[in-house]
Design a protein around this motif. Structure first.
Motif, PDB file in Angstrom:
ATOM      1  N   PHE A   1       0.863  -1.175   0.000  1.00 14.40           N
ATOM      2  CA  PHE A   1       0.000   0.000   0.000  1.00 14.40           C
ATOM      3  C   PHE A   1       0.903   1.229   0.000  1.00 14.40           C
ATOM      4  O   PHE A   1       1.994   1.225   0.589  1.00 14.40           O
ATOM      5  CB  PHE A   1      -0.869   0.044   1.259  1.00 14.40           C
ATOM      6  CG  PHE A   1      -1.990  -0.946   1.291  1.00 14.40           C
ATOM      7  CD1 PHE A   1      -3.018  -0.883   0.352  1.00 14.40           C
ATOM      8  CD2 PHE A   1      -2.031  -1.941   2.257  1.00 14.40           C
ATOM      9  CE1 PHE A   1      -4.061  -1.789   0.384  1.00 14.40           C
ATOM     10  CE2 PHE A   1      -3.069  -2.842   2.300  1.00 14.40           C
ATOM     11  CZ  PHE A   1      -4.092  -2.784   1.362  1.00 14.40           C
ATOM     12  N   ALA A   2       0.439   2.292  -0.632  1.00 14.99           N
ATOM     13  CA  ALA A   2       1.126   3.588  -0.593  1.00 14.99           C
ATOM     14  C   ALA A   2       0.090   4.631  -0.193  1.00 14.99           C
ATOM     15  O   ALA A   2      -0.976   4.731  -0.808  1.00 14.99           O
ATOM     16  CB  ALA A   2       1.729   3.921  -1.954  1.00 14.99           C
ATOM     17  N   SER A   3       0.379   5.398   0.862  1.00 11.67           N
ATOM     18  CA  SER A   3      -0.585   6.403   1.310  1.00 11.67           C
ATOM     19  C   SER A   3       0.098   7.748   1.495  1.00 11.67           C
ATOM     20  O   SER A   3       1.310   7.819   1.758  1.00 11.67           O
ATOM     21  CB  SER A   3      -1.255   5.968   2.622  1.00 11.67           C
ATOM     22  OG  SER A   3      -0.348   5.974   3.694  1.00 11.67           O
ATOM     23  N   PHE A   4      -0.698   8.815   1.351  1.00 15.56           N
ATOM     24  CA  PHE A   4      -0.187  10.165   1.570  1.00 15.56           C
ATOM     25  C   PHE A   4      -1.380  11.074   1.846  1.00 15.56           C
ATOM     26  O   PHE A   4      -2.501  10.826   1.373  1.00 15.56           O
ATOM     27  CB  PHE A   4       0.628  10.672   0.363  1.00 15.56           C
ATOM     28  CG  PHE A   4      -0.007  10.427  -0.966  1.00 15.56           C
ATOM     29  CD1 PHE A   4      -0.841  11.381  -1.551  1.00 15.56           C
ATOM     30  CD2 PHE A   4       0.221   9.244  -1.662  1.00 15.56           C
ATOM     31  CE1 PHE A   4      -1.431  11.163  -2.784  1.00 15.56           C
ATOM     32  CE2 PHE A   4      -0.379   9.007  -2.895  1.00 15.56           C
ATOM     33  CZ  PHE A   4      -1.203   9.971  -3.459  1.00 15.56           C
ATOM     34  N   PRO A   5      -1.171  12.140   2.619  1.00 12.33           N
ATOM     35  CA  PRO A   5      -2.282  13.017   2.992  1.00 12.33           C
ATOM     36  C   PRO A   5      -2.674  13.955   1.855  1.00 12.33           C
ATOM     37  O   PRO A   5      -1.862  14.250   0.961  1.00 12.33           O
ATOM     38  CB  PRO A   5      -1.718  13.799   4.179  1.00 12.33           C
ATOM     39  CG  PRO A   5      -0.240  13.818   3.947  1.00 12.33           C
ATOM     40  CD  PRO A   5       0.087  12.501   3.298  1.00 12.33           C
ATOM     41  N   PRO A   6      -3.912  14.449   1.873  1.00 13.30           N
ATOM     42  CA  PRO A   6      -4.359  15.373   0.826  1.00 13.30           C
ATOM     43  C   PRO A   6      -3.518  16.636   0.717  1.00 13.30           C
ATOM     44  O   PRO A   6      -3.379  17.188  -0.383  1.00 13.30           O
ATOM     45  CB  PRO A   6      -5.800  15.697   1.237  1.00 13.30           C
ATOM     46  CG  PRO A   6      -6.244  14.492   1.992  1.00 13.30           C
ATOM     47  CD  PRO A   6      -5.029  14.050   2.757  1.00 13.30           C
ATOM     48  N   HIS A   7      -2.956  17.105   1.841  1.00 11.34           N
ATOM     49  CA  HIS A   7      -2.166  18.349   1.770  1.00 11.34           C
ATOM     50  C   HIS A   7      -0.840  18.136   1.042  1.00 11.34           C
ATOM     51  O   HIS A   7      -0.152  19.101   0.696  1.00 11.34           O
ATOM     52  CB  HIS A   7      -1.939  18.942   3.164  1.00 11.34           C
ATOM     53  CG  HIS A   7      -1.098  18.091   4.079  1.00 11.34           C
ATOM     54  ND1 HIS A   7       0.250  17.938   3.920  1.00 11.34           N
ATOM     55  CD2 HIS A   7      -1.439  17.364   5.166  1.00 11.34           C
ATOM     56  CE1 HIS A   7       0.731  17.150   4.871  1.00 11.34           C
ATOM     57  NE2 HIS A   7      -0.283  16.782   5.635  1.00 11.34           N
ATOM     58  N   ALA A   8      -0.464  16.859   0.804  1.00 11.36           N
ATOM     59  CA  ALA A   8       0.778  16.583   0.074  1.00 11.36           C
ATOM     60  C   ALA A   8       0.582  16.662  -1.439  1.00 11.36           C
ATOM     61  O   ALA A   8       1.550  16.600  -2.201  1.00 11.36           O
ATOM     62  CB  ALA A   8       1.306  15.204   0.448  1.00 11.36           C
ATOM     63  N   VAL A   9      -0.666  16.829  -1.880  1.00 12.31           N
ATOM     64  CA  VAL A   9      -0.971  16.873  -3.312  1.00 12.31           C
ATOM     65  C   VAL A   9      -0.992  18.324  -3.779  1.00 12.31           C
ATOM     66  O   VAL A   9      -1.729  19.155  -3.241  1.00 12.31           O
ATOM     67  CB  VAL A   9      -2.334  16.214  -3.606  1.00 12.31           C
ATOM     68  CG1 VAL A   9      -2.634  16.259  -5.101  1.00 12.31           C
ATOM     69  CG2 VAL A   9      -2.349  14.771  -3.100  1.00 12.31           C
TER      70      VAL A   9
END
Length: 350
Positions: A269-277
């Motif tokens: 799995f790869a995850s990242f927060p919306p503010h990183a986009v």
């Protein structure tokens, strides 16, 4: 293990099959969308909805076991319950509402009132003792309902969406109240909520229910940082992608690639927060290793930001400022480029 429950309930076409275990003094949050089965689970624990299969044991004592023809009625389960609606008796004062539980358990009126006075003191509600429910705010009524449940000294406290009918400022106040009071409670607390913040702030264990099944369970920090399904990631406000990793490159299920800063092998799995986009209207000229051309599928306020729902090769969430919405002319259907730095991506095994 103070609570050990396998809850099997069938209501029409809906089938609930959930395992819950908890130690004394712990707080378990049942998290999930409307219709997931959370309230059905707590109603089964309370004895309000019968089990079809499974077993509920509290402190080693079987409360319900269909296979053994055991079913203790709700009033004999040593369980306190607080609903979304506080359900205070409108003709009784706050003190007598809190005294109601001890009276039902056989205490004399004077003794029950002394118990109520003590719980009102413990919960910092003694100034409200003489008021009637109609004279209370929504948050005050919910706090009185919690004090009333605790006054029976139950072994298990069930809270079914206690903050959902309150406005934001009152919710913050009640959340703080619960945080202090539940830490003093030596029984098991089961909290039903659709608000991830309630679960993350209050609980020792989060159980995510979706479609009548447990989709993920664990400590709040683990569930929040390592969601294992798109549903859980959505509840936690994270972007979640899945694929096959070789070194620092992940081939996603849709065929595109994602570059990460840490090497891994196999299904991940790869995850990242919306503010990183980061969003732009043209192809970005940055050092970010990951970019997608996507379509704006929706916009919604999210605190001080605007949450942008993106669709296309990847389904992503991005948080941007209101001024960025205007500057980029973000509207439903607009084409944008979304970029994410490799260092912002967390990678873990499936």
């Amino acid at each position: 293990m103070m609570l050990d429950a396998q809850i099997g309930v069938r209501r029409g076409e809906f089938d609930l099959d959930v395992r819950l275990q908890a130690d004394a003094g712990s707080i378990v949050a049942l998290l999930g969308p409307n219709g997931a089965g959370k309230s059905t689970a707590v109603r089964a624990l309370a004895g309000l909805t019968p089990l079809r299969t499974g077993r509920i044991a509290l402190n080693g004592e079987a409360l319900e076991d269909p296979a053994a023809d055991i079913r203790r009625p709700a009033q004999e389960r040593d369980v306190g319950m607080v609903f979304q609606d506080p359900l205070l008796f409108p003709n009784l004062s706050v003190r007598d509402n809190v005294a109601y539980g001890p009276r039902r358990r056989g205490a004399r009126r004077d003794a029950a009132r002394r118990t109520a006075a003590e719980w009102l003191r413990r919960t910092s509600l003694e100034d409200l003792a003489a008021r009637m429910p109609a004279q209370l705010s929504g948050g005050q009524r919910q706090r009185v309902a919690i004090a009333r449940a605790l006054a029976t000294e139950p072994r298990m406290l069930l809270l079914d969406e206690p903050t959902s009918a309150l406005d934001v400022s009152v919710t913050l106040e009640l959340r703080h109240f619960l945080l202090r009071r539940l830490r003093e409670f030596d029984g098991v607390t089961v909290l039903v909520t659709h608000d991830a913040l309630d679960a993350l702030v209050l609980a020792d264990q989060v159980v995510v229910i979706d479609g009548g099944r447990v989709s993920q369970a664990g400590p709040p920090r683990e569930v929040a940082s390592r969601p294992r399904s798109e549903h859980v990631a959505s509840l936690m406000g994270l972007n979640l992608l899945r694929g096959q990793s070789t070194g620092t490159t992940i081939r996603l299920d849709d065929g595109t690639q994602l570059v990460t800063a840490s090497a891994s092998e196999g299904d991940v799995f790869a995850s990242f927060p919306p503010h990183a986009v980061t969003l732009s209207r043209g192809r970005p000229e940055t050092s970010a290793r990951n970019s997608w051309e996507l379509r704006v599928a929706g916009l919604a306020p999210h605190g001080d930001a605007v949450r942008v729902h993106l669709a296309g090769a990847a389904q992503l969430l991005a948080d941007v400022t209101p001024s960025a919405v205007a500057e980029l002319e973000l509207t439903n259907g607009a084409q944008v480029w979304a970029t994410v730095k490799a260092t912002e991506v967390a990678v873990y095994e499936t």
